[in-house]
Enzyme design. Structure first.
Site, PDB file in Angstrom:
ATOM      1  N   TYR A   1       6.878   1.387   5.168  1.00 28.76           N
ATOM      2  CA  TYR A   1       5.742   0.564   4.408  1.00 28.76           C
ATOM      3  C   TYR A   1       4.482   0.914   4.575  1.00 28.76           C
ATOM      4  O   TYR A   1       3.175  -0.012   4.536  1.00 28.76           O
ATOM      5  CB  TYR A   1       5.521  -1.278   5.312  1.00 28.76           C
ATOM      6  CG  TYR A   1       7.196  -1.811   5.524  1.00 28.76           C
ATOM      7  CD1 TYR A   1       7.439  -1.898   3.988  1.00 28.76           C
ATOM      8  CD2 TYR A   1       8.102  -1.638   6.855  1.00 28.76           C
ATOM      9  CE1 TYR A   1       7.976  -2.824   4.319  1.00 28.76           C
ATOM     10  CE2 TYR A   1       8.752  -2.190   6.666  1.00 28.76           C
ATOM     11  CZ  TYR A   1       9.406  -2.970   5.019  1.00 28.76           C
ATOM     12  OH  TYR A   1      10.662  -3.273   4.914  1.00 28.76           O
ATOM     13  N   HIS A   2       3.610   1.932   4.636  1.00 30.32           N
ATOM     14  CA  HIS A   2       2.984   2.840   4.547  1.00 30.32           C
ATOM     15  C   HIS A   2       2.389   3.206   3.015  1.00 30.32           C
ATOM     16  O   HIS A   2       1.525   4.258   3.139  1.00 30.32           O
ATOM     17  CB  HIS A   2       2.110   3.793   5.533  1.00 30.32           C
ATOM     18  CG  HIS A   2       2.583   3.288   7.321  1.00 30.32           C
ATOM     19  ND1 HIS A   2       2.796   3.785   8.463  1.00 30.32           N
ATOM     20  CD2 HIS A   2       2.995   1.742   7.644  1.00 30.32           C
ATOM     21  CE1 HIS A   2       2.761   3.426   9.133  1.00 30.32           C
ATOM     22  NE2 HIS A   2       3.268   1.633   8.715  1.00 30.32           N
ATOM     23  N   TYR A   3       2.823   2.997   2.241  1.00 30.82           N
ATOM     24  CA  TYR A   3       2.371   3.523   1.043  1.00 30.82           C
ATOM     25  C   TYR A   3       1.204   3.521   0.297  1.00 30.82           C
ATOM     26  O   TYR A   3       0.406   2.339   0.795  1.00 30.82           O
ATOM     27  CB  TYR A   3       3.484   2.754  -0.169  1.00 30.82           C
ATOM     28  CG  TYR A   3       3.338   1.401  -0.311  1.00 30.82           C
ATOM     29  CD1 TYR A   3       2.472   0.246  -0.628  1.00 30.82           C
ATOM     30  CD2 TYR A   3       4.370   0.566   0.634  1.00 30.82           C
ATOM     31  CE1 TYR A   3       2.330  -1.254  -0.448  1.00 30.82           C
ATOM     32  CE2 TYR A   3       4.292  -0.776   0.926  1.00 30.82           C
ATOM     33  CZ  TYR A   3       3.011  -2.036  -0.076  1.00 30.82           C
ATOM     34  OH  TYR A   3       2.844  -2.594   0.068  1.00 30.82           O
ATOM     35  N   HIS A   4       0.443   4.099  -0.367  1.00 31.39           N
ATOM     36  CA  HIS A   4      -0.816   4.146  -0.519  1.00 31.39           C
ATOM     37  C   HIS A   4      -1.036   5.292  -1.919  1.00 31.39           C
ATOM     38  O   HIS A   4       0.020   5.703  -2.582  1.00 31.39           O
ATOM     39  CB  HIS A   4      -1.581   5.204  -0.076  1.00 31.39           C
ATOM     40  CG  HIS A   4      -1.007   6.673   1.010  1.00 31.39           C
ATOM     41  ND1 HIS A   4      -0.011   6.136   1.873  1.00 31.39           N
ATOM     42  CD2 HIS A   4      -1.008   7.647   1.344  1.00 31.39           C
ATOM     43  CE1 HIS A   4       0.202   7.768   2.294  1.00 31.39           C
ATOM     44  NE2 HIS A   4      -0.544   8.136   1.222  1.00 31.39           N
TER      45      HIS A   4
END
Ligand SMILES: Cc1cc2nc3c(=O)[nH]c(=O)nc-3n(C[C@H](O)[C@H](O)[C@H](O)COP(=O)(O)OP(=O)(O)OC[C@H]3O[C@@H](n4cnc5c(N)ncnc54)[C@H](O)[C@@H]3O)c2cc1C
Ligand SMILES: *[C@@H]1O[C@H](CO)[C@@H](O)[C@H](O)[C@H]1NC(C)=O
Ligand SMILES: *[C@@H]1O[C@H](CO)[C@@H](O)[C@H](O)[C@H]1NC(C)=O
Ligand SMILES: *[C@@H]1O[C@H](CO)[C@@H](O)[C@H](O)[C@H]1NC(C)=O
Ligand SMILES: *[C@@H]1O[C@H](CO)[C@@H](O)[C@H](O)[C@H]1NC(C)=O
Ligand SMILES: *[C@@H]1O[C@H](CO)[C@@H](O)[C@H](O)[C@H]1NC(C)=O
Ligand SMILES: *[C@@H]1O[C@H](CO)[C@@H](O)[C@H](O)[C@H]1NC(C)=O
Length: 534
Positions: free
Chosen positions: A460-463
């Site tokens: 959940y750390h997409y950027h």
């Protein structure tokens, strides 16, 4: 069944005891909030922030010290839905998703991996695990930020939202499991990004109440902030075509989140008082939302916009590029007959020269069942993807592809991640907690690669999508357009620290202060200029 009873009893108490006028931390009250679009329609503000998320709220609070600020958030307020704020309900909002109104919105990337985004005031900080840890000094230096102001901004956030957790039994077992697997030394409680095993900060307070970025709005000037809830920004409005100002932002266009997408409303920027200059529209809509809004506004790759019939404002091929999601592997450990209560992560293992981050948690999968994953994340993956529109309705997810493990280097790291996470999962400490035999399922190199391909998932750390350098400059202004900035995780080239929330809250505060300073300098130079010509 035990868990079910606890949950039902707790939700009853919450419903009965909740009062919408409850005030926030520090005795401050919330700024004015409204879901009524007609109250905002046609009005002008010094700054308009799109997305009341992790970075958007501290930014709004900081700018409100001197300027009028409109925050437009597509979701509702967590204070309306108090169960979202209870640690014992951690993970439940992730299970209940619907198309247009749930506080978490699900999406599936073109890679076939399920993922989530926050759709509520506070953004993803309202639905996440609440784990808090700063970025490394090396990250701050690479970003080119002012190191002193970064520290001050982290401390400002921490003084309001962060505490030292009281380790649960499960988190203690995770701690010893990480140490047994060789993730050393033990650094105790630390907010810093240091190698080894540590206890991080938490957004949950000692009473199990979640603090979110929305609470930071309460530190601003309540007379200067208006929060428009349940309204989705459709696009940015520019000054008329054919004028010299045609690439200058005029305002925003929005719809009711539960309304008709053709029924639009507008709000505008105004000139700052006592100053010749103007504020900005600032996109803080997250790594999916911000590039999506730019595309919907006609800023993006020409051919792609044409295929959706969007009038071109600026041909900008880099919008939506550099989308990155850290690949993750998660091993489920089995528990005995007893259902374990949801438990967000409090411990992190930082291994292999900062490349691997390991955390253990307990997540609900239904009202009466939980799973116990040990999850590992690859920091600095080499594989990148892109984001494109799938619809001109701003409420629909854009199409995103991360190309997990496409680069051989990432695949090689993944193989090592599986070995490490299995060592942790098979440790005596974890087996002891679960009253299980410790298992040792060793896989062949081929099996490990296959396992990675089949089981890669998100942390959940997409950027990315509006990367610093290619899309925004060092002041987070969009290249080639006036009065437009992007401040959120879409600007990141890499995911900071163990988990990004701390750095996104810090960034909102930091950029807010930078803008205040920039405006003060501008005013001073103007008045000096006037004086020299008197
Ligand atoms: C399930 C989950 C668990 C996580 N756990 C942790 C954790 O424990 N620790 C940690 O550090 N990180 C965690 N993360 C990651 C972290 O929460 C995110 O990286 C971070 O919150 C992103 O911040 P942001 O400001 O970029 O975007 P967000 O916080 O997502 O904010 C974007 C906001 O913009 C709004 N928005 C979007 N489009 C529009 C539009 N068109 N109009 C109006 N509003 C719009 C959204 O509703 C949202 O409120 C987790 C993430 C998830 C999804
Ligand atoms: C916003 O929308 C949600 C979901 O449709 C609804 O439950 C909530 O009451 C609305 N909030 C306000 C303040 O109108
Ligand atoms: C949505 O609004 C447009 C324009 O106001 C109208 O033509 C259309 O019929 C509306 N659609 C629905 C489903 O109400
Ligand atoms: C959980 O609830 C479902 C139905 O709601 C039921 O079928 C199942 O047996 C329950 N499981 C446990 C462990 O109680
Ligand atoms: C893209 O849009 C189509 C048509 O509306 C829809 O069926 C599909 O589910 C969407 N894809 C994604 C990933 O949202
Ligand atoms: C697991 O099994 C492998 C191969 O059988 C062995 O080399 C390794 O030492 C074992 N590890 C543990 C922790 O028992
Ligand atoms: C400087 O002079 C200009 C033109 O005379 C005026 O419009 C402006 O308000 C002055 N600015 C300040 C800060 O005094």
């Amino acid at each position: 069944m035990e868990l079910l009873h606890v949950l039902l009893a707790a939700s009853y108490i919450l419903l009965v005891s909740f009062s919408p006028s409850s005030s926030l931390c520090q005795g401050k009250t919330l700024p004015y909030m409204t879901p009524d679009v007609t109250k905002i329609s046609g009005r002008s503000f010094d700054y308009i922030i799109v997305g009341g998320g992790t970075a958007g709220c501290p930014l709004a609070a900081t700018l409100s010290k001197r300027y009028s600020v409109l925050v437009v958030e597509r979701g509702s307020s967590p204070y309306e839905n108090p169960s979202v704020l209870q640690k014992k309900f951690y993970g439940f909002p992730l299970l209940q998703t619907d198309e247009f109104s749930s506080v978490s919105q699900s999406f599936i990337s073109k890679d076939g991996v399920s993922n989530l985004r926050g759709r509520v005031l506070g953004g993803s900080s309202t639905i996440g695990g609440g784990f808090y840890g700063r970025a490394s000094d090396a990250f701050v230096r690479r970003a080119g930020w002012d190191e002193e102001l970064v520290k001050e901004s982290y401390k400002w956030v921490e003084s309001k939202l962060v505490s030292k957790p009281e380790l649960t039994k499960w988190q203690s077992a995770v701690k010893f499991g990480l140490l047994e697997a060789g993730i050393l030394p033990y650094n105790g409680f630390s907010l810093e990004h240091v190698e080894g095993t540590k206890m991080g900060g938490t957004l949950f307070d000692h009473d199990g109440r979640r603090r979110t970025s929305a609470d930071l709005l309460g530190t601003g000037n309540p007379d200067n902030i208006v929060v428009l809830l349940n309204a989705t920004v459709k696009n940015i409005i520019f000054h008329k075509k054919g004028t010299e100002n045609e690439k200058t932002v005029h305002g925003i266009r929005f719809i009711k989140s539960d309304g008709n997408a053709s029924q639009t409303y507008e709000a505008y920027l105004q000139q700052l008082a006592n100053s010749g200059s103007w504020g900005d529209v600032i996109l803080s809509a997250g790594a999916l939302g911000s590039p999506q809004i730019l595309l919907l506004s006609g800023i993006g790759p020409k051919r792609h916009l044409k295929s959706f019939g969007i009038p071109l404002v600026l041909d900008f091929p880099e919008i939506g590029q550099e989308m990155i999601d850290n690949p993750s592997i998660s091993v489920l450990v089995e528990s005995g007959p007893e259902v374990q209560l949801p438990d967000p992560p409090q411990i992190a293992g930082i291994a292999e020269d900062f490349k691997f981050i390991v955390q253990g948690l307990i997540l609900p999968i239904s009202i009466n069942a939980t799973i116990i994953p040990i999850a590992i994340k690859l920091a600095f993956p080499a594989s990148k993807g892109k984001l494109e529109l799938n619809s001109t309705d701003p409420r629909q997810n854009p199409l995103v592809e991360f190309n997990y493990l496409a680069k051989e280097k990432d695949m090689e790291e993944c193989v090592k991640m599986v070995q490490l996470v299995e060592r942790v999962a098979g440790s005596k400490s974890i087996a002891g907690f679960l009253e299980m035999e410790s298992n040792n399922n060793s896989k062949s190199p081929h099996e490990l690669r296959e396992f990675c391909k089949k089981n890669v998932r998100t942390f959940y750390h997409y950027h990315g999508g509006c990367a610093v350098g290619s899309v925004v400059d060092n002041n987070y202004r969009v290249h080639g357009v006036k009065r437009l900035r992007v401040v959120d995780g879409s600007s990141f080239l890499e995911s900071p620290g163990t988990n990004p929330t701390a750095t996104l809250m810090m960034l909102g505060r930091y950029q807010g202060i930078k803008i205040l300073e920039e405006n003060t300098l501008h005013e001073q130079s103007k008045s000096n200029h006037n004086q020299t010509h008197v």
